[in-house]
Motif scaffolding. Structure first.
Motif, PDB file in Angstrom:
ATOM      1  N   ARG A 382       0.855  -1.194   0.000  1.00  0.00           N
ATOM      2  CA  ARG A 382       0.000   0.000   0.000  1.00  0.00           C
ATOM      3  C   ARG A 382       0.882   1.232   0.000  1.00  0.00           C
ATOM      4  NH1 ARG A 382      -3.743  -0.149   4.960  1.00  0.00           N
ATOM      5  NH2 ARG A 382      -4.515   1.736   3.943  1.00  0.00           N
ATOM      6  N   ARG A 383       0.597   2.168  -0.908  1.00  0.00           N
ATOM      7  CA  ARG A 383       1.452   3.348  -1.087  1.00  0.00           C
ATOM      8  C   ARG A 383       1.619   4.135   0.210  1.00  0.00           C
ATOM      9  NH1 ARG A 383       4.433   6.508  -0.829  1.00  0.00           N
ATOM     10  NH2 ARG A 383       5.228   8.051  -2.272  1.00  0.00           N
ATOM     11  N   GLU A 384       0.531   4.294   0.996  1.00  0.00           N
ATOM     12  CA  GLU A 384       0.631   5.127   2.177  1.00  0.00           C
ATOM     13  C   GLU A 384       1.473   4.481   3.275  1.00  0.00           C
ATOM     14  OE1 GLU A 384      -2.052   3.981   0.829  1.00  0.00           O
ATOM     15  OE2 GLU A 384      -3.508   3.180   2.259  1.00  0.00           O
ATOM     16  N   MET A 385       1.736   3.159   3.154  1.00  0.00           N
ATOM     17  CA  MET A 385       2.521   2.465   4.161  1.00  0.00           C
ATOM     18  C   MET A 385       3.967   2.249   3.712  1.00  0.00           C
ATOM     19  SD  MET A 385       0.381   2.000   6.616  1.00  0.00           S
ATOM     20  CE  MET A 385       1.209   0.776   7.625  1.00  0.00           C
ATOM     21  N   PHE A 386       4.283   2.635   2.479  1.00  0.00           N
ATOM     22  CA  PHE A 386       5.585   2.289   1.909  1.00  0.00           C
ATOM     23  C   PHE A 386       6.620   3.360   2.230  1.00  0.00           C
ATOM     24  CE2 PHE A 386       8.889   1.764  -1.157  1.00  0.00           C
ATOM     25  CZ  PHE A 386       8.980   0.394  -1.318  1.00  0.00           C
ATOM     26  N   LYS A 387       7.716   2.922   2.822  1.00  0.00           N
ATOM     27  CA  LYS A 387       8.825   3.821   3.090  1.00  0.00           C
ATOM     28  C   LYS A 387      10.110   3.016   3.030  1.00  0.00           C
ATOM     29  CE  LYS A 387      10.266   7.583   6.118  1.00  0.00           C
ATOM     30  NZ  LYS A 387       9.948   8.358   7.328  1.00  0.00           N
ATOM     31  N   LEU A 388      11.094   3.542   2.329  1.00  0.00           N
ATOM     32  CA  LEU A 388      12.346   2.820   2.177  1.00  0.00           C
ATOM     33  C   LEU A 388      12.970   2.518   3.531  1.00  0.00           C
ATOM     34  CD1 LEU A 388      14.079   4.651  -0.821  1.00  0.00           C
ATOM     35  CD2 LEU A 388      13.099   2.359  -0.821  1.00  0.00           C
ATOM     36  N   LYS A 389      13.459   1.292   3.688  1.00  0.00           N
ATOM     37  CA  LYS A 389      14.128   0.891   4.918  1.00  0.00           C
ATOM     38  C   LYS A 389      15.636   0.842   4.678  1.00  0.00           C
ATOM     39  CE  LYS A 389      12.199  -3.103   5.422  1.00  0.00           C
ATOM     40  NZ  LYS A 389      11.404  -3.184   4.191  1.00  0.00           N
ATOM     41  N   ARG A 390      16.381   1.046   5.743  1.00  0.00           N
ATOM     42  CA  ARG A 390      17.836   0.908   5.669  1.00  0.00           C
ATOM     43  C   ARG A 390      18.188  -0.574   5.582  1.00  0.00           C
ATOM     44  NH1 ARG A 390      22.408   4.156   8.950  1.00  0.00           N
ATOM     45  NH2 ARG A 390      24.211   2.837   8.443  1.00  0.00           N
ATOM     46  N   GLY A 391      19.032  -0.922   4.621  1.00  0.00           N
ATOM     47  CA  GLY A 391      19.457  -2.303   4.465  1.00  0.00           C
ATOM     48  C   GLY A 391      20.842  -2.519   5.033  1.00  0.00           C
ATOM     49  N   LYS A 392      21.343  -3.732   4.881  1.00  0.00           N
ATOM     50  CA  LYS A 392      22.676  -4.041   5.381  1.00  0.00           C
ATOM     51  C   LYS A 392      23.757  -3.409   4.513  1.00  0.00           C
ATOM     52  CE  LYS A 392      21.051  -8.328   7.459  1.00  0.00           C
ATOM     53  NZ  LYS A 392      21.088  -9.815   7.440  1.00  0.00           N
ATOM     54  N   ALA A 393      23.414  -3.064   3.300  1.00  0.00           N
ATOM     55  CA  ALA A 393      24.385  -2.420   2.407  1.00  0.00           C
ATOM     56  C   ALA A 393      23.821  -1.175   1.736  1.00  0.00           C
ATOM     57  CB  ALA A 393      24.853  -3.410   1.345  1.00  0.00           C
ATOM     58  N   THR A 394      22.623  -0.758   2.120  1.00  0.00           N
ATOM     59  CA  THR A 394      21.987   0.417   1.509  1.00  0.00           C
ATOM     60  C   THR A 394      21.456   1.356   2.581  1.00  0.00           C
ATOM     61  OG1 THR A 394      19.907  -0.817   1.327  1.00  0.00           O
ATOM     62  CG2 THR A 394      21.330  -0.765  -0.619  1.00  0.00           C
ATOM     63  N   ILE A 395      21.534   2.646   2.285  1.00  0.00           N
ATOM     64  CA  ILE A 395      21.024   3.681   3.188  1.00  0.00           C
ATOM     65  C   ILE A 395      20.169   4.640   2.374  1.00  0.00           C
ATOM     66  CG2 ILE A 395      21.607   5.538   4.781  1.00  0.00           C
ATOM     67  CD1 ILE A 395      24.298   4.209   5.230  1.00  0.00           C
ATOM     68  N   PRO A 396      18.859   4.752   2.666  1.00  0.00           N
ATOM     69  CA  PRO A 396      18.018   5.722   1.944  1.00  0.00           C
ATOM     70  C   PRO A 396      18.484   7.148   2.214  1.00  0.00           C
ATOM     71  CG  PRO A 396      16.692   4.125   3.165  1.00  0.00           C
ATOM     72  CD  PRO A 396      18.099   3.954   3.632  1.00  0.00           C
ATOM     73  N   LEU A 397      18.411   7.993   1.197  1.00  0.00           N
ATOM     74  CA  LEU A 397      18.769   9.397   1.360  1.00  0.00           C
ATOM     75  C   LEU A 397      17.528  10.169   1.774  1.00  0.00           C
ATOM     76  CD1 LEU A 397      21.130   9.991  -1.690  1.00  0.00           C
ATOM     77  CD2 LEU A 397      21.635   9.043   0.560  1.00  0.00           C
ATOM     78  N   PRO A 398      17.497  10.698   2.998  1.00  0.00           N
ATOM     79  CA  PRO A 398      16.289  11.346   3.504  1.00  0.00           C
ATOM     80  C   PRO A 398      15.953  12.623   2.755  1.00  0.00           C
ATOM     81  CG  PRO A 398      18.132  11.738   4.991  1.00  0.00           C
ATOM     82  CD  PRO A 398      18.608  10.749   3.959  1.00  0.00           C
ATOM     83  N   GLY A 399      14.659  12.845   2.565  1.00  0.00           N
ATOM     84  CA  GLY A 399      14.206  14.087   1.961  1.00  0.00           C
ATOM     85  C   GLY A 399      14.361  14.147   0.454  1.00  0.00           C
TER      86      GLY A 399
END
Length: 441
Positions: A382-399
């Motif tokens: 669901r789009r309203e529940m979707f937010k990138l999570k930090r992985g073991k080798a990936t970091i989402p760029l905030p904003g």
């Protein structure tokens, strides 16, 4: 002679070489000392260094004192130390934070002048306070177009027009059919109000993030400059948006008012470059990926590229692309659709957790099924529940919810270049780049 040489030796070992940052290079410009008391044979001597001042060009003034075991001063000196080779690096979008730059705003008149000039201009022409956005990060800002002042602000937005992006047919010859389109078509001559909205707060909406970051960096640099701590042979560099701050720091070819207007309009173009839902959210983002976090030696850049290609094939035509090669084997940035980015993170997690003895090449080749599985899973979220999570080798760029530097934005480049405001401002920046070759910018 020994006491004198020892004092200089302490300076070289504990200050000069550390300042230069180059083994064997001594950065002492001046050194003088005088004896203040008798040195008794066999005495233990203690030498202390104090950084007591600065000279223009970043030269440090260091005071030297040598005392004996009784605390009696036997030698006093002064030295000037050349600055280390320095580079001023200006960051791009993704490094914003509420209240950034406000400590310096409160403590420095120089910083206040930078912010206040920009704030006054943006308030007068576009009806908003960048200071208020940085301090309070409101989720909504409504502009009212009543009265002469409101009408002038409305006209400023209506005047923001660019050539429409070309069609999907890259071979189309547009000829003389260029069409001007408004950047904000919702604002018309009869509009009474308009609202900017963003669920994470307007500071993280691209059109406000960009002037806020540039002002934070420019104000900090101006304060350093006023204190005389910028060396004469310093270098400057900027990443993406940071290029504007870097160019504006080394030269005043653009007034602060023109600079913030330029990056506000630039951000506005980018913010509106992707589809958004009713509350301003997009389906795009960016993540930093580190091959070393997958495996410190076996997982290389080429392996990361193959994984991205494998995930991309499962993304049903949605965007996934490595757009920045920042630090070899340590940091790469991928841009794309949120579901593709999340699938990339989960796939790298799975590769990192492999416990068998298969080669890294075999593991990478077998990622296709993992990638497709993860993509289908997140595509159905669901789009309203979707937010990138930090992985073991990936970091989402905030904003960041625009795929910066990606092929997705390529179609709008011509439209931006043809915008009159951009044309004039970029010509000015190109001019300062040519004129400032001595700065190695």
């Amino acid at each position: 002679m020994w006491t004198f040489a020892n004092a200089r030796g302490v300076l070289e070992r504990h200050f000069a070489k550390q300042t230069c940052g180059m083994p064997g290079q001594i950065c002492i410009d001046k050194f003088r000392a005088q004896f203040e008391g008798m040195v008794i044979p066999g005495s233990k001597l203690y030498t202390q260094l104090k950084h007591v001042g600065m000279k223009r060009g970043g030269i440090k003034i260091v005071e030297i004192e040598t005392v004996d075991e009784r605390g009696q001063l036997v030698l006093k000196g002064m030295s000037e130390i050349s600055p280390q080779h320095e580079c001023h690096v200006f960051t791009g979008q993704g490094s914003a934070a509420v209240n950034m730059g406000m400590d310096l705003y409160r403590s420095s008149e120089i910083a206040r002048q930078v912010w206040d000039r920009a704030d006054k201009h943006l308030m007068s022409k576009f009806g908003f306070s960048i200071l208020n956005i940085v301090r309070k990060n409101p989720k909504q800002l409504t502009l009212f177009f009543g009265g002469k002042r409101g009408q002038a602000i409305r006209k400023s937005y209506i005047n923001l027009q660019c050539v429409a992006p070309p069609s999907s047919n890259v071979n189309e010859n547009r000829g003389d059919k260029d069409e001007l389109v408004p950047l904000i078509p919702e604002i018309r001559h009869h509009s009474e109000r308009f609202s900017f909205e963003f669920p994470d707060g307007l500071l993280f909406a691209t059109q406000f993030t960009q002037p806020a970051l540039v002002l934070t960096e420019l104000a900090a640099y101006r304060v350093m400059q006023s204190k005389g701590i910028i060396s004469s042979d310093a270098m400057w560099c900027g990443h993406s948006l940071g290029e504007y701050a870097a160019l504006s720091s080394i030269s005043e070819v653009l007034a602060i008012e023109s600079l913030v207007e330029l990056v506000f309009v630039r951000g506005l173009v980018m913010q509106r470059a992707v589809p958004r839902d009713s509350i301003g959210r997009s389906d795009y983002g960016m993540v930093a990926a580190s091959p070393m976090r997958v495996h410190p030696t076996k997982f290389q850049e080429k392996d990361l590229i193959r994984v991205v290609e494998s995930v991309s094939k499962c993304c049903e035509g949605k965007l996934l692309q490595i757009v920045n090669f920042n630090v070899d084997r340590s940091q790469y940035v991928a841009a794309g659709h949120l579901a593709c980015l999340e699938a990339l993170g989960e796939t790298l997690n799975a590769i990192r957790d492999e416990k068998d003895t298969r080669s890294e090449e075999t593991i990478v080749r077998d990622t296709s099924s993992k990638a497709c599985k993860h993509f289908q899973r997140y595509k159905m979220s669901r789009r309203e529940m979707f937010k990138l999570k930090r992985g073991k080798a990936t970091i989402p760029l905030p904003g960041i919810d625009v795929p910066f530097h990606s092929k997705y934005l390529l179609g709008g480049v011509r439209g931006v270049r043809e915008c009159h405001f951009f044309h004039v401002s970029i010509m000015s920046l190109n001019y300062v780049t040519r004129k400032s070759t001595h700065t190695r910018s």
